[in-house]
Write an enzyme that holds these catalytic residues in place. Structure first.
Site, mmCIF file in Angstrom:
data_model
loop_
_atom_site.group_PDB
_atom_site.id
_atom_site.type_symbol
_atom_site.label_atom_id
_atom_site.label_comp_id
_atom_site.label_asym_id
_atom_site.label_seq_id
_atom_site.Cartn_x
_atom_site.Cartn_y
_atom_site.Cartn_z
ATOM 1 N N HIS A 96 59.812 9.591 38.518
ATOM 2 C CA HIS A 96 58.605 8.645 38.036
ATOM 3 C C HIS A 96 58.907 7.229 38.223
ATOM 4 O O HIS A 96 60.150 6.879 38.391
ATOM 5 C CB HIS A 96 58.272 8.990 36.662
ATOM 6 C CG HIS A 96 57.311 10.456 36.709
ATOM 7 N ND1 HIS A 96 55.896 10.529 36.243
ATOM 8 C CD2 HIS A 96 57.780 11.608 36.943
ATOM 9 C CE1 HIS A 96 55.855 11.679 36.074
ATOM 10 N NE2 HIS A 96 56.701 12.487 36.738
ATOM 11 N N GLY A 97 57.887 6.252 38.287
ATOM 12 C CA GLY A 97 58.193 4.956 38.260
ATOM 13 C C GLY A 97 58.998 4.424 39.564
ATOM 14 O O GLY A 97 59.642 3.482 39.573
ATOM 15 N N ASP A 143 48.873 14.747 36.968
ATOM 16 C CA ASP A 143 49.874 13.931 36.401
ATOM 17 C C ASP A 143 49.912 13.783 35.190
ATOM 18 O O ASP A 143 48.822 13.596 34.408
ATOM 19 C CB ASP A 143 49.923 12.462 37.045
ATOM 20 C CG ASP A 143 51.216 11.664 37.125
ATOM 21 O OD1 ASP A 143 52.263 12.378 36.959
ATOM 22 O OD2 ASP A 143 51.006 10.576 37.352
HETATM 23 P P1 13P Z 1 55.036 3.481 39.004
HETATM 24 O O1 13P Z 1 53.592 2.995 38.366
HETATM 25 O O2 13P Z 1 56.057 2.672 38.215
HETATM 26 O O3 13P Z 1 54.911 3.569 40.396
HETATM 27 O O4 13P Z 1 55.030 4.764 38.269
HETATM 28 C C1 13P Z 1 54.111 6.040 38.552
HETATM 29 C C2 13P Z 1 54.273 7.229 38.269
HETATM 30 O O5 13P Z 1 55.570 7.493 37.709
HETATM 31 C C3 13P Z 1 53.084 8.036 37.852
HETATM 32 O O6 13P Z 1 53.512 9.274 37.127
#
Ligand code: 13P
Length: 283
Positions: free
Chosen positions: A212-213, A85
């Protein structure tokens, strides 16, 4: 079993075609890796990705975490890919590919457009030699990968559909991470994804998109994203919160006996539960 690069790409494409997504769960240590694997085994029809690195390497060390994730995937009954990642470092990408990672994310989103293209192209070239697939990012995502900072999305930094199309053509990347109002980590107010922008990117770009996120994104928005080309979602903060809540609850009774095993086990079980919940929303 370890989902090979070509099989992982096939799983990604299938999810893309079916309006589903592969969950990419971030792992930092033994308990999070094992917790994710147990969740994958509870959903044998849904492949998952363990995202081990690049930020978690700072905590666990690259070689130990790489080996842990690869071994856990290979010995599991579930279909699990191991993914790097957010890497800005071509040497790190090569090390992971040589170790057997099945996909990598090259993150040139902080670079000027042309430099992001050049970095991504080189990562794609290296990944092809190992049969791995590649995710890249265009547009800047606010927040921190390891802690929730209550960051706010910046409209000016969101992904531009026309640039995204050019980027994918120029790089040959297999999946594109996009900034559409998503934020790394939890926010005080739930994020609002720019779904019109997502639809425009989806129309312009011929590859699966990556959100992501995904922690804390309201479920209706997540579902809407899946119908607009998002075929991989990244989840980290949700697992971190579950882990921390569980070990906090276990600590008071474990402390008098110096009982670490009970605490670690509680953390692992909580990761399994949280990851299972995410997978269930995708099936
Ligand atoms: P979160 O921590 O918001 O779940 O995001 C994870 C992410 O995008 C890892 O690359």
């Amino acid at each position: 079993m370890l989902l090979t690069g070509p099989d992982g790409l096939k799983a990604l494409t299938t999810a893309y075609e079916n309006g589903s997504a592969l969950p990419g769960f971030v792992a930092y240590n033994l308990e999070t890796v094992q917790g994710i694997v147990a969740a994958a085994e509870a959903h044998p029809d849904h492949p998952v990705l363990i995202q081990a690195g690049s930020s978690p390497f700072k905590h666990a060390g690259r070689d130990p975490l790489m080996r842990l994730a690869l071994d856990a995937a290979a010995t599991s009954t579930a279909r699990i890919g191991v993914h790097l990642d957010h890497s800005r470092d071509l040497d790190e990408i090569t090390a992971c590919l040589e170790a057997g990672y099945t996909s990598v994310m090259v993150d040139g989103s902080h670079l000027p457009f042309a430099e992001n293209i050049a970095l991504t192209r080189e990562a794609v070239r290296r990944a092809r030699e190992h049969g791995a697939w590649v995710e890249a990012e265009l547009g800047a995502l606010p927040g921190d990968e390891d802690v929730s900072t209550n960051a706010a999305a910046a409209p000016a930094a969101m992904t531009d559909p026309a640039q995204a199309a050019e980027f994918v053509t120029e790089t040959g990347v297999d999946a594109l991470a996009i900034a559409i109002g998503n934020v790394h980590g939890f926010t005080a107010e739930p994020v609002r994804l720019d779904l019109d922008r997502l639809s425009a990117i989806h129309s312009a770009v011929p590859v699966p998109l990556v959100l992501h996120g995904a922690s804390g994104v309201p479920e209706p928005q997540l579902r809407a994203a899946l119908t607009r080309g998002v075929a991989k979602i990244n989840v980290n903060a949700e697992l971190r919160r579950a882990y921390l809540d569980a070990i906090s609850a276990a600590l008071p009774s474990a402390l008098p006996a110096s009982d670490t095993v009970t605490v670690w086990s509680a953390g692992r079980a909580a990761v399994t539960e949280a990851a299972s919940r995410v997978i269930s929303t995708l099936t």
